[in-house]
Write a protein that holds these residues in place. Sequence first.
Motif, PDB file in Angstrom:
ATOM      1  N   ARG A   1      54.296 -14.238  29.908  1.00 41.80           N
ATOM      2  CA  ARG A   1      54.682 -14.145  28.508  1.00 41.80           C
ATOM      3  C   ARG A   1      56.164 -13.787  28.470  1.00 41.80           C
ATOM      4  O   ARG A   1      56.710 -13.222  29.415  1.00 41.80           O
ATOM      5  N   ARG A   2      56.809 -14.093  27.349  1.00 43.51           N
ATOM      6  CA  ARG A   2      58.256 -13.848  27.277  1.00 43.51           C
ATOM      7  C   ARG A   2      58.578 -12.359  27.384  1.00 43.51           C
ATOM      8  O   ARG A   2      59.616 -11.990  27.939  1.00 43.51           O
ATOM      9  N   SER A   3      57.690 -11.499  26.909  1.00 44.73           N
ATOM     10  CA  SER A   3      57.924 -10.060  27.024  1.00 44.73           C
ATOM     11  C   SER A   3      57.811  -9.602  28.472  1.00 44.73           C
ATOM     12  O   SER A   3      58.497  -8.662  28.901  1.00 44.73           O
ATOM     13  N   GLU A   4      56.955 -10.257  29.252  1.00 40.40           N
ATOM     14  CA  GLU A   4      56.763  -9.891  30.653  1.00 40.40           C
ATOM     15  C   GLU A   4      57.960 -10.284  31.510  1.00 40.40           C
ATOM     16  O   GLU A   4      58.367  -9.535  32.400  1.00 40.40           O
TER      17      GLU A   4
ATOM     18  N   SER B   1      51.636  -5.333  30.183  1.00 46.20           N
ATOM     19  CA  SER B   1      51.561  -6.606  29.476  1.00 46.20           C
ATOM     20  C   SER B   1      50.734  -6.446  28.210  1.00 46.20           C
ATOM     21  O   SER B   1      50.171  -5.377  27.944  1.00 46.20           O
ATOM     22  N   LYS B   2      50.640  -7.525  27.473  1.00 44.46           N
ATOM     23  CA  LYS B   2      49.893  -7.536  26.214  1.00 44.46           C
ATOM     24  C   LYS B   2      48.446  -7.123  26.416  1.00 44.46           C
ATOM     25  O   LYS B   2      47.851  -6.452  25.564  1.00 44.46           O
TER      26      LYS B   2
ATOM     27  N   ARG C   1      54.108 -21.205  30.269  1.00 45.93           N
ATOM     28  CA  ARG C   1      52.738 -20.697  30.444  1.00 45.93           C
ATOM     29  C   ARG C   1      51.722 -21.808  30.173  1.00 45.93           C
ATOM     30  O   ARG C   1      50.771 -21.995  30.947  1.00 45.93           O
TER      31      ARG C   1
ATOM     32  N   GLY D   1      46.617 -16.038  34.421  1.00 47.17           N
ATOM     33  CA  GLY D   1      47.406 -15.815  33.218  1.00 47.17           C
ATOM     34  C   GLY D   1      47.105 -14.536  32.479  1.00 47.17           C
ATOM     35  O   GLY D   1      47.650 -14.285  31.403  1.00 47.17           O
TER      36      GLY D   1
ATOM     37  N   SER E   1      63.924 -10.140  24.150  1.00 39.96           N
ATOM     38  CA  SER E   1      62.638 -10.838  24.274  1.00 39.96           C
ATOM     39  C   SER E   1      62.721 -12.294  23.829  1.00 39.96           C
ATOM     40  O   SER E   1      62.162 -13.183  24.463  1.00 39.96           O
TER      41      SER E   1
ATOM     42  N   HIS F   1      56.157 -19.790  25.116  1.00 33.42           N
ATOM     43  CA  HIS F   1      54.852 -20.013  25.762  1.00 33.42           C
ATOM     44  C   HIS F   1      54.804 -21.317  26.556  1.00 33.42           C
ATOM     45  O   HIS F   1      53.818 -21.582  27.246  1.00 33.42           O
TER      46      HIS F   1
ATOM     47  N   SER G   1      62.836 -17.779  25.137  1.00 28.48           N
ATOM     48  CA  SER G   1      62.510 -18.984  24.384  1.00 28.48           C
ATOM     49  C   SER G   1      63.749 -19.850  24.183  1.00 28.48           C
ATOM     50  O   SER G   1      63.700 -21.076  24.331  1.00 28.48           O
TER      51      SER G   1
ATOM     52  N   TRP H   1      44.452 -13.573  30.864  1.00 29.42           N
ATOM     53  CA  TRP H   1      43.725 -13.737  29.613  1.00 29.42           C
ATOM     54  C   TRP H   1      42.397 -12.996  29.705  1.00 29.42           C
ATOM     55  O   TRP H   1      41.728 -13.039  30.743  1.00 29.42           O
TER      56      TRP H   1
END
Length: 203
Positions: A45-48, A72-73, A151, A172, A124, A148, A128, A174
């Motif tokens: 993820r972009r935050s990671e 992570s999220k 990913r 991933g 963050s 994303h 992108s 999830w």
Amino acid sequence: MGTRQRQAAPLGKAELIQIFDNAGSGISECRDLTLIRTMRDMLARRSEIVALEVADLEFATDGTATVLIRRSKTDQAGVGEVCWLAKQTTQLLRDLLKATGITAGPLFRPISKAGVVGTTALASGEGSRILKRLAQKAGLEPSRISGHSARVGMAQDLVARGADLPAVMQAGRWKTPAMPARYAERLLAGRSVVARFDKPHGS
């Protein structure tokens, strides 16, 4: 009534080759190409990706590396998870560290037009913007590229190589199969019972 959400365009293996063939060779391009390969290997993820630090990397003797995602999220407790990085990605990381002189702290940082490397991590949303810029240089449509896209592309590439959903979910991070199944839905449709039924016997 629900509305089908528009999916980010994937940056898969084919798009990656196109991007590398059309990217420049400056220090900013070195960072950008390293970022997209690292994002794909990690299904990040972009935050990671922007949270990574040099201390999170561990280089192996076989030319690969591992990287620790500290939070992570889906891991708000901060237990952490280790991801594997391919040889090509690892070499790019080594080249980036050498070119930027970074030895500690944030791995991916702002770089000015004059080639001056910042001291803080990328924002963050910058991940992108980097993917969009790489896509545009490669002649791809940047408007559908998002944080994303790497990913999505890697999830699709894994399914195309025969990975099942539980394996993709684990790679991933999830918690449910909903999103990876959505990303790879057209590939998975080709493996459905109807698709198998319609194939000639013995094929």
